[in-house]
Design an enzyme around this catalytic site. Structure first.
Site, PDB file in Angstrom:
ATOM      1  N   ARG A   1       0.820  -1.220   0.000  1.00  0.00           N
ATOM      2  CA  ARG A   1       0.000   0.000   0.000  1.00  0.00           C
ATOM      3  C   ARG A   1       0.851   1.266   0.000  1.00  0.00           C
ATOM      4  O   ARG A   1       0.411   2.321  -0.453  1.00  0.00           O
ATOM      5  CB  ARG A   1      -0.949  -0.044   1.207  1.00  0.00           C
ATOM      6  CG  ARG A   1      -1.752   1.205   1.414  1.00  0.00           C
ATOM      7  CD  ARG A   1      -3.010   1.000   2.243  1.00  0.00           C
ATOM      8  NE  ARG A   1      -2.846   0.227   3.449  1.00  0.00           N
ATOM      9  CZ  ARG A   1      -2.216   0.633   4.553  1.00  0.00           C
ATOM     10  NH1 ARG A   1      -1.637   1.801   4.597  1.00  0.00           N
ATOM     11  NH2 ARG A   1      -2.148  -0.148   5.608  1.00  0.00           N
TER      12      ARG A   1
ATOM     13  N   TYR B   1     -16.441  20.093 -11.871  1.00  0.00           N
ATOM     14  CA  TYR B   1     -16.997  18.787 -12.249  1.00  0.00           C
ATOM     15  C   TYR B   1     -18.075  18.429 -11.229  1.00  0.00           C
ATOM     16  O   TYR B   1     -17.862  18.571 -10.021  1.00  0.00           O
ATOM     17  CB  TYR B   1     -15.831  17.799 -12.233  1.00  0.00           C
ATOM     18  CG  TYR B   1     -16.147  16.363 -12.474  1.00  0.00           C
ATOM     19  CD1 TYR B   1     -16.814  15.954 -13.628  1.00  0.00           C
ATOM     20  CD2 TYR B   1     -15.742  15.389 -11.570  1.00  0.00           C
ATOM     21  CE1 TYR B   1     -17.072  14.604 -13.848  1.00  0.00           C
ATOM     22  CE2 TYR B   1     -15.988  14.048 -11.794  1.00  0.00           C
ATOM     23  CZ  TYR B   1     -16.663  13.671 -12.930  1.00  0.00           C
ATOM     24  OH  TYR B   1     -16.913  12.346 -13.150  1.00  0.00           O
TER      25      TYR B   1
ATOM     26  N   ASP C   1      -7.970  21.361 -10.389  1.00  0.00           N
ATOM     27  CA  ASP C   1      -8.228  20.199 -11.244  1.00  0.00           C
ATOM     28  C   ASP C   1      -7.766  20.586 -12.651  1.00  0.00           C
ATOM     29  O   ASP C   1      -8.377  21.427 -13.311  1.00  0.00           O
ATOM     30  CB  ASP C   1      -9.732  19.871 -11.212  1.00  0.00           C
ATOM     31  CG  ASP C   1     -10.081  18.633 -12.040  1.00  0.00           C
ATOM     32  OD1 ASP C   1      -9.334  18.302 -12.974  1.00  0.00           O
ATOM     33  OD2 ASP C   1     -11.130  18.019 -11.758  1.00  0.00           O
TER      34      ASP C   1
ATOM     35  N   LYS D   1      -8.325  10.013 -17.837  1.00  0.00           N
ATOM     36  CA  LYS D   1      -8.638  10.633 -19.136  1.00  0.00           C
ATOM     37  C   LYS D   1      -7.441  10.508 -20.090  1.00  0.00           C
ATOM     38  O   LYS D   1      -7.189   9.446 -20.598  1.00  0.00           O
ATOM     39  CB  LYS D   1      -9.040  12.097 -18.944  1.00  0.00           C
ATOM     40  CG  LYS D   1     -10.005  12.336 -17.796  1.00  0.00           C
ATOM     41  CD  LYS D   1     -11.373  11.779 -18.059  1.00  0.00           C
ATOM     42  CE  LYS D   1     -12.273  12.007 -16.856  1.00  0.00           C
ATOM     43  NZ  LYS D   1     -13.403  11.106 -16.799  1.00  0.00           N
TER      44      LYS D   1
HETATM   45  C1  LIG Z   1     -12.643  17.537 -14.945  1.00  0.00           C
HETATM   46  C2  LIG Z   1     -12.767  16.195 -14.307  1.00  0.00           C
HETATM   47  N1  LIG Z   1     -12.172  15.988 -13.132  1.00  0.00           N
HETATM   48  C3  LIG Z   1     -12.254  14.804 -12.503  1.00  0.00           C
HETATM   49  C4  LIG Z   1     -12.953  13.759 -13.059  1.00  0.00           C
HETATM   50  C5  LIG Z   1     -13.074  12.478 -12.299  1.00  0.00           C
HETATM   51  O1  LIG Z   1     -12.237  11.483 -12.756  1.00  0.00           O
HETATM   52  P1  LIG Z   1     -12.542   9.956 -12.416  1.00  0.00           P
HETATM   53  O2  LIG Z   1     -13.674   9.556 -13.294  1.00  0.00           O
HETATM   54  O3  LIG Z   1     -11.252   9.275 -12.689  1.00  0.00           O
HETATM   55  O4  LIG Z   1     -12.927   9.878 -10.973  1.00  0.00           O
HETATM   56  C6  LIG Z   1     -13.573  13.911 -14.299  1.00  0.00           C
HETATM   57  C7  LIG Z   1     -14.315  12.792 -14.914  1.00  0.00           C
HETATM   58  O5  LIG Z   1     -15.046  12.962 -15.878  1.00  0.00           O
HETATM   59  C8  LIG Z   1     -13.499  15.178 -14.929  1.00  0.00           C
HETATM   60  O6  LIG Z   1     -14.120  15.403 -16.111  1.00  0.00           O
END
Ligand SMILES: Cc1ncc(COP(=O)(O)O)c(C=O)c1O
Length: 373
Positions: A38, A91, A166, A191
């Site tokens: 871990r 998001y 983010d 992504k």
């Molecule tokens: C801008 C953004 N941040 C974070 C995430 C979350 O990522 P995850 O799906 O890996 O949790 C997404 C997912 O679509 C996103 O579009």
């Protein structure tokens, strides 16, 4: 690094829970680089080290998703009684985390419009300012250096407010948050870094001042990412630059073509010259990914469905950053300031397919839509 793996070019997948020590003295000295699955293996460390060099970070920790990275970053900074200033264009699961679980833990969130100056939104107990630029679904570009300046200068009795970002849209190739003064850089590596729609992965990178606390909270919560997933993240990094260049080129071709169509009200994509975020994007970013928004002129729902449902090269699905083109309706939730859209909003991810094929597909889709309008 290859020498440590018998010459293999890539760090192999290490699957491990137990890591053995040679003797009691080694346990007592506690200087082994690896101690327990871990807490990291050569595979997770290779991924984190590669990311740290791209981000210019003092520390990177990997986790199992982008949302987990968002939660970890906030919990590394905020405690009960603190105020978190969150961008209104975040998001949506970020908003849900704040309004539900973080509220239960005594962390209070309020929302600010993405292009506002933040000074008027700070409170005496503001501990962190969260940015996402360009914003989810609506793609507003934020003035990150100005936000950093105001947040760090904030007199909250705790040395200023930290800035969390983010940065999934740009990836660390096209924007480096820490170099612009952000304290914690967050990425849904699910992504573009994964890049093939087959892995869930996230990370947080910290500057020097936030590194120790990030590492501590990551450990306290028992977070980690598997060797298999970090291996896929590393593999994605090898081709990230060429994939992103192609995503950008195709997205620009699609966006310019759509912009000229009578059915479209406007395109939400900062690289376009007329976009409200273009000047800031041009100043701070070195490129764009393949994700953009599309505001249609008012049109009935069944006509939009005829457009989207019949597309041959665009899958209908959430997420983005993979090799494949996608389209989804955008359900925009804003509480600080409404987002004014004249008609339905769609989000397109331009994949790695041939741009001509994608445009021909969209052209047929718009013809289907017109038939029902
Ligand atoms: C801008 C953004 N941040 C974070 C995430 C979350 O990522 P995850 O799906 O890996 O949790 C997404 C997912 O679509 C996103 O579009």
């Amino acid at each position: 690094m290859s020498e440590a793996h018998f010459g293999a070019v890539n760090t192999p997948v290490y699957r491990a829970s137990t890591i053995l020590y040679p003797d009691m003295a080694a346990i007592k000295a506690n200087t082994q680089p690896y101690t327990y699955g871990r807490r990291g293996t050569p595979t997770t460390r290779s991924f984190e080290d590669a990311i740290s060099s791209l981000e210019g970070a003092a520390k990177t920790v990997s986790v199992t998703s982008g949302v987990q990275a968002i939660g970890l970053a906030i919990l590394s900074v905020c405690s009960a009684g603190d105020h978190l200033l969150m961008v209104d264009s975040c998001y949506e699961p970020t908003r849900i985390l704040c309004d539900r679980t973080l509220r239960r833990l005594g962390i209070e969130t309020s929302y600010y419009p993405p292009t506002d100056e933040i000074a008027g939104h700070l409170r005496p107990n503001t501990r962190a300012v969260f940015c996402e630029s360009p914003g989810s679904l609506t793609f507003e570009v934020q003035d990150i250096p100005a936000i950093v300046k105001a947040a760090h200068a904030h007199n909250n009795g705790k040395g200023g407010a930290s800035v969390l970002m983010d940065n999934t849209w740009a990836t660390p190739l096209y924007f480096q948050p820490l170099k612009h003064g952000v304290d914690l850089s967050i990425q849904a590596a699910t992504k573009y870094i994964g890049g093939h729609a087959d892995v869930m992965l996230g990370y947080v990178s910290a500057n020097e001042r936030h590194a120790a606390r990030l590492h501590q909270v990551h450990g306290d919560l028992g977070l980690y990412a598997s060797g298999d997933d970090c291996f896929l993240g590393l593999r994605g990094l090898r081709t990230l630059a060429i994939r992103l260049a192609r995503h950008q080129q195709t997205a620009l071709a699609l966006a310019r073509w759509l912009q000229a169509r009578p059915e479209i009200d406007r395109i939400l994509y900062p690289p376009l010259e007329g976009d409200p975020g273009h000047v800031l994007w041009n100043r701070d970013f070195s490129g764009a990914c393949g994700l953009f928004g599309l505001v249609l002129k008012p049109v009935p729902e069944d006509a939009v469905a005829a457009f989207v449902d019949g597309l041959q090269h665009f899958g209908i699905g959430y997420s983005w950053g993979g090799f494949e083109s996608l389209i989804v309706p955008a359900h925009i939730k804003r509480t600080a300031k409404p987002f004014a859209a004249e008609g339905p909003v769609l989000r397109i991810h331009a994949g790695l397919e041939d741009a001509g094929d994608l445009i021909a597909d969209l052209e047929q889709g718009l013809a289907r839509m017109k038939d029902l309008s």
